[in-house]
Design a protein around this motif. Structure first.
Motif: not given
Length: 500
Positions: A52-54, A56-57, A84, A356
């Motif tokens: 997910s984006y979170e 990946y960060r 991602m 988003t």
């Protein structure tokens, strides 16, 4: 193999000994355009592709491996891992005294946080992009200044700004039924700065099925960070719509379009309007909307002096979201270099259910696009602004509000639009000055009444329009400005009320 002086164990590969400049990249782009397009291979293992984006960060480049950190240079580089949607590697090089050396991907330079990643499955991966760091704000640490990640997307910050809108190298066939093509920056070259340098030069090679191109970015950090952008494009085949200097942003709701569901936040947007300085000298302001279906509008122009997606509302009270800091999101202003000829500034507004998604795009479309395999050069200055951002010299729109009609009766289909103007044009006017609203509407609107009054709370003036829409399934186009006699006092407010 040589050791990178500023990055500890990160290796650099010497790949060229000749002097490197923009023409070097342009020659590569010309060669690409003369050969069939080869799509990059996706090489991500499933555990990285499904992040997910979170998540990946959470994968971070280790600070002690930042490029140039140990050399005590004003700029530093950090790198993005593939993951991602960022599933294609880009090559990134350092240019030192005209020679080119490649930054090599090393999994040991990343902190994978809570993610269990099989090191053996990371072989053959590369970087997805990079960050540039610089001491923008007070303090000892370096702040993130710019990032280049995904397709041809990039973004930057000035002092006391918070990431918001993004820019792109190029937009191809945006909002067409045939589908949009997203060119990619496939390779970068970054000039190693000296200890006294106040700017950083980055070169990029773009490629896609129908377009290749060379880019040079000269980044100058400050209160407003500026980028001097130089580009040379080569088309493999004709393109229906070429969008130059594209800006991408988000608009969910604001004072002209309240939220459809209860929300503690009065406004949510990275930008609240499109500003255009036409070649004739006229300034135009179009407030953004979140339409129910795709909405594409444009403004014809010859040799525009500038355009941008702006965040004019700088009050926290109008956003109320701690941590998002919408009031600190930068405005992006494009200032063409040289004459861009005839064309149009096009604004694309796409429905979005939440914040988003970037649902706003603006760019310049030339009337005379390049022919296949013929070089097409253009340059512009891109400024990331907050305090002292680009404004018309006379007065400007500060807010647009949609309100009730003549009565509150259920069968009353009338409504009002209230527009506030502020600016130096009003400061020296006598108390008894007469100011007239000049308002026009298309055939789908019945203008019932227009009026203007002084706004003692702001020192500006308020223009009010009462109207009805004849067909709710069609949009309404409106224009208005303030005038004293034959003297124009404001920019032109240009509004579109979407269908429905």
């Amino acid at each position: 193999m040589a050791r990178w002086l500023g990055g500890g164990a990160l290796a650099l590969l010497a790949v060229a000994a000749h002097a490197f400049d923009f023409d070097t990249v342009a020659a590569r782009a010309r060669q690409l355009a003369a050969s069939p397009y080869k799509a990059a291979q996706q090489n991500l293992p499933s555990e990285l592709r499904e992040l997910s984006y979170e998540q990946y960060r959470e994968i971070e480049y280790k600070p002690d491996r930042f490029a140039w950190r140990n050399a005590r240079l004003p700029f530093e580089l950090s790198f993005f891992h593939e993951g991602m949607v960022f599933d294609q590697p880009v090559r990134i090089h350092e240019v030192v005294s005209g020679s080119v050396r490649e930054f090599r991907f090393d999994p040991a330079a990343f902190n994978y946080g809570p993610h269990k990643v099989d090191a053996a499955r990371l072989k053959g991966l590369g970087f997805a992009g990079f960050r540039v760091l610089y001491p923008l704000n007070p303090g000892k640490r370096k702040d993130e200044l710019a990032s280049f990640l995904g397709a041809s997307y990039f973004r930057a910050l000035g002092k006391d700004q918070w990431y918001g809108l993004s820019a792109r190298g190029l937009a191809v066939d945006t909002a067409l039924n045939s589908g949009e093509e997203f060119p990619r920056f496939v390779e970068y070259w970054i000039e190693r700065p000296s200890a006294s340098d106040k700017q950083l030069t980055i070169y990029a090679l773009m490629d896609s099925r129908r377009v290749s191109g060379a880019y040079r970015f000269v980044i100058k950090p400050g209160e407003e960070t500026s980028m001097e952008v130089k580009s040379r494009l080569f088309l493999r085949e004709n393109v229906t719509k070429l969008g130059l200097a594209p800006l991408t942003s988000m608009y969910l709701f604001g004072e002209n379009q309240p939220p459809s569901q209860p929300d503690f936040r009065p406004e949510v947007h990275d930008s609240d309007g499109l500003s255009i300085h036409l070649g004739t000298g006229e300034w135009v302001w179009r407030p953004l909307v979140n339409p129910k279906r795709l909405l594409v509008t444009s403004f014809s122009a010859t040799n525009p002096q500038g355009f941008g997606l702006m965040q004019r509302d700088r009050s926290f009270a109008n956003y109320q979201e701690i941590g998002a800091w919408y009031e600190r999101r930068p405005s992006g202003w494009v200032e063409p270099r040289g004459n861009w000829g005839s064309g149009r500034v096009e604004l694309v507004q796409i429905p979005t259910p939440d914040e988003t998604n970037d649902n706003i795009v603006a760019y310049w479309v030339p009337d005379n696009p390049p022919k296949p395999r013929q070089p097409f050069d253009y340059e512009y200055r891109l400024m990331w602004q907050k305090d002292g951002e680009q404004m018309p010299p006379l007065s400007w729109v500060t807010q647009t509000r949609l309100g009730q009609g003549l009565t509150r009766k259920q069968d009353d289909t009338s409504f009002s639009l209230v527009v506030d103007f502020e600016g130096p044009a009003f400061r020296k006017l006598p108390a008894d000055v007469r100011i007239d609203p000049v308002v026009s509407a298309d055939a789908n609107a019945e203008l019932i009444k227009t009026s203007v009054q002084r706004n003692d709370a702001t020192g500006g003036w308020r223009m009010t329009m009462m109207m009805r829409r004849k067909d709710v399934n069609k949009p309404v186009e409106l224009r208005g400005y303030l005038r004293n006699g034959n003297t124009t006092l404001s920019e032109t407010w240009s509004y579109i009320l979407p269908p429905g």
